[in-house]
Design a protein around this motif. Structure first.
Motif, PDB file in Angstrom:
ATOM      1  N   THR A  39       0.833  -1.200   0.000  1.00 37.56           N
ATOM      2  CA  THR A  39       0.000   0.000   0.000  1.00 37.56           C
ATOM      3  C   THR A  39       0.869   1.253   0.000  1.00 37.56           C
ATOM      4  O   THR A  39       0.588   2.210  -0.726  1.00 37.56           O
ATOM      5  CB  THR A  39      -0.961  -0.015   1.200  1.00 37.56           C
ATOM      6  N   THR A  53      -9.226   0.581   4.181  1.00 36.80           N
ATOM      7  CA  THR A  53      -9.939  -0.493   3.482  1.00 36.80           C
ATOM      8  C   THR A  53      -8.974  -1.359   2.689  1.00 36.80           C
ATOM      9  O   THR A  53      -9.059  -2.593   2.722  1.00 36.80           O
ATOM     10  CB  THR A  53     -11.015   0.102   2.552  1.00 36.80           C
ATOM     11  N   MET A  54      -8.041  -0.727   1.992  1.00 33.93           N
ATOM     12  CA  MET A  54      -7.046  -1.469   1.216  1.00 33.93           C
ATOM     13  C   MET A  54      -6.199  -2.359   2.123  1.00 33.93           C
ATOM     14  O   MET A  54      -5.930  -3.521   1.782  1.00 33.93           O
ATOM     15  CB  MET A  54      -6.145  -0.507   0.440  1.00 33.93           C
ATOM     16  N   LEU A  56      -6.960  -3.678   5.031  1.00 35.41           N
ATOM     17  CA  LEU A  56      -7.740  -4.809   5.515  1.00 35.41           C
ATOM     18  C   LEU A  56      -7.917  -5.849   4.417  1.00 35.41           C
ATOM     19  O   LEU A  56      -7.711  -7.049   4.633  1.00 35.41           O
ATOM     20  CB  LEU A  56      -9.094  -4.350   6.053  1.00 35.41           C
ATOM     21  N   GLU A  57      -8.288  -5.404   3.223  1.00 37.93           N
ATOM     22  CA  GLU A  57      -8.509  -6.335   2.115  1.00 37.93           C
ATOM     23  C   GLU A  57      -7.227  -7.071   1.742  1.00 37.93           C
ATOM     24  O   GLU A  57      -7.247  -8.290   1.528  1.00 37.93           O
ATOM     25  CB  GLU A  57      -9.060  -5.585   0.901  1.00 37.93           C
ATOM     26  N   ARG A  58      -6.121  -6.352   1.673  1.00 37.43           N
ATOM     27  CA  ARG A  58      -4.856  -6.975   1.299  1.00 37.43           C
ATOM     28  C   ARG A  58      -4.342  -7.921   2.380  1.00 37.43           C
ATOM     29  O   ARG A  58      -3.765  -8.956   2.071  1.00 37.43           O
ATOM     30  CB  ARG A  58      -3.813  -5.897   0.991  1.00 37.43           C
ATOM     31  N   THR A  59      -4.559  -7.561   3.620  1.00 26.58           N
ATOM     32  CA  THR A  59      -4.144  -8.444   4.711  1.00 26.58           C
ATOM     33  C   THR A  59      -4.935  -9.743   4.666  1.00 26.58           C
ATOM     34  O   THR A  59      -4.364 -10.831   4.714  1.00 26.58           O
ATOM     35  CB  THR A  59      -4.325  -7.754   6.074  1.00 26.58           C
ATOM     36  N   LYS A  60      -6.244  -9.629   4.541  1.00 24.91           N
ATOM     37  CA  LYS A  60      -7.083 -10.824   4.504  1.00 24.91           C
ATOM     38  C   LYS A  60      -6.775 -11.689   3.291  1.00 24.91           C
ATOM     39  O   LYS A  60      -6.814 -12.917   3.383  1.00 24.91           O
ATOM     40  CB  LYS A  60      -8.560 -10.442   4.540  1.00 24.91           C
ATOM     41  N   ALA A  61      -6.449 -11.066   2.168  1.00 28.01           N
ATOM     42  CA  ALA A  61      -6.143 -11.827   0.954  1.00 28.01           C
ATOM     43  C   ALA A  61      -4.881 -12.674   1.122  1.00 28.01           C
ATOM     44  O   ALA A  61      -4.735 -13.704   0.456  1.00 28.01           O
ATOM     45  CB  ALA A  61      -5.989 -10.878  -0.232  1.00 28.01           C
ATOM     46  N   SER A  72     -10.468  -9.686  12.624  1.00 28.92           N
ATOM     47  CA  SER A  72     -11.209  -8.422  12.688  1.00 28.92           C
ATOM     48  C   SER A  72     -10.396  -7.429  13.524  1.00 28.92           C
ATOM     49  O   SER A  72     -10.651  -7.257  14.717  1.00 28.92           O
ATOM     50  CB  SER A  72     -12.608  -8.628  13.266  1.00 28.92           C
TER      51      SER A  72
END
Length: 90
Positions: A39, A53-54, A56-61, A72
């Motif tokens: 990021t 948001t980026m 969180l999405e990248r971490t979860k991916a 969470s």
């Protein structure tokens, strides 16, 4: 480079999660650090909210789907990481 750390609250963990706490924190931290690095590298003036948001999405991916489903993080902590990315870019 931003260097976030994930620390799990032992009061909220199941007995199995508590036994796996160290490796789980390591895996979550590694995924969050990779997301923060990517990021930061790709930062192009987005807002802190967009970066949050980026992140969180990248971490979860980067996590196993079962781990990602249970991850969470505190939104305020992710927001602080996003703000640090913006500050470093200034």
């Amino acid at each position: 480079m931003v260097d976030p750390q994930v620390n799990l609250d032992p009061r909220t963990l199941t007995p199995v999660e508590e036994k796996l706490r160290g490796p789980l924190e390591d895996q979550l931290t590694s995924a969050l650090q990779a997301a923060a690095d990517k990021t930061e590298h790709e930062y192009a003036g987005q807002s802190a909210g967009e970066l949050t948001t980026m992140l969180l999405e990248r971490t979860k991916a980067a996590l196993h789907p079962d781990i990602a489903a249970g991850f969470s993080p505190d939104p305020a902590e992710l927001h602080r990481v996003a703000e640090a990315i913006i500050a470093r870019a200034s």
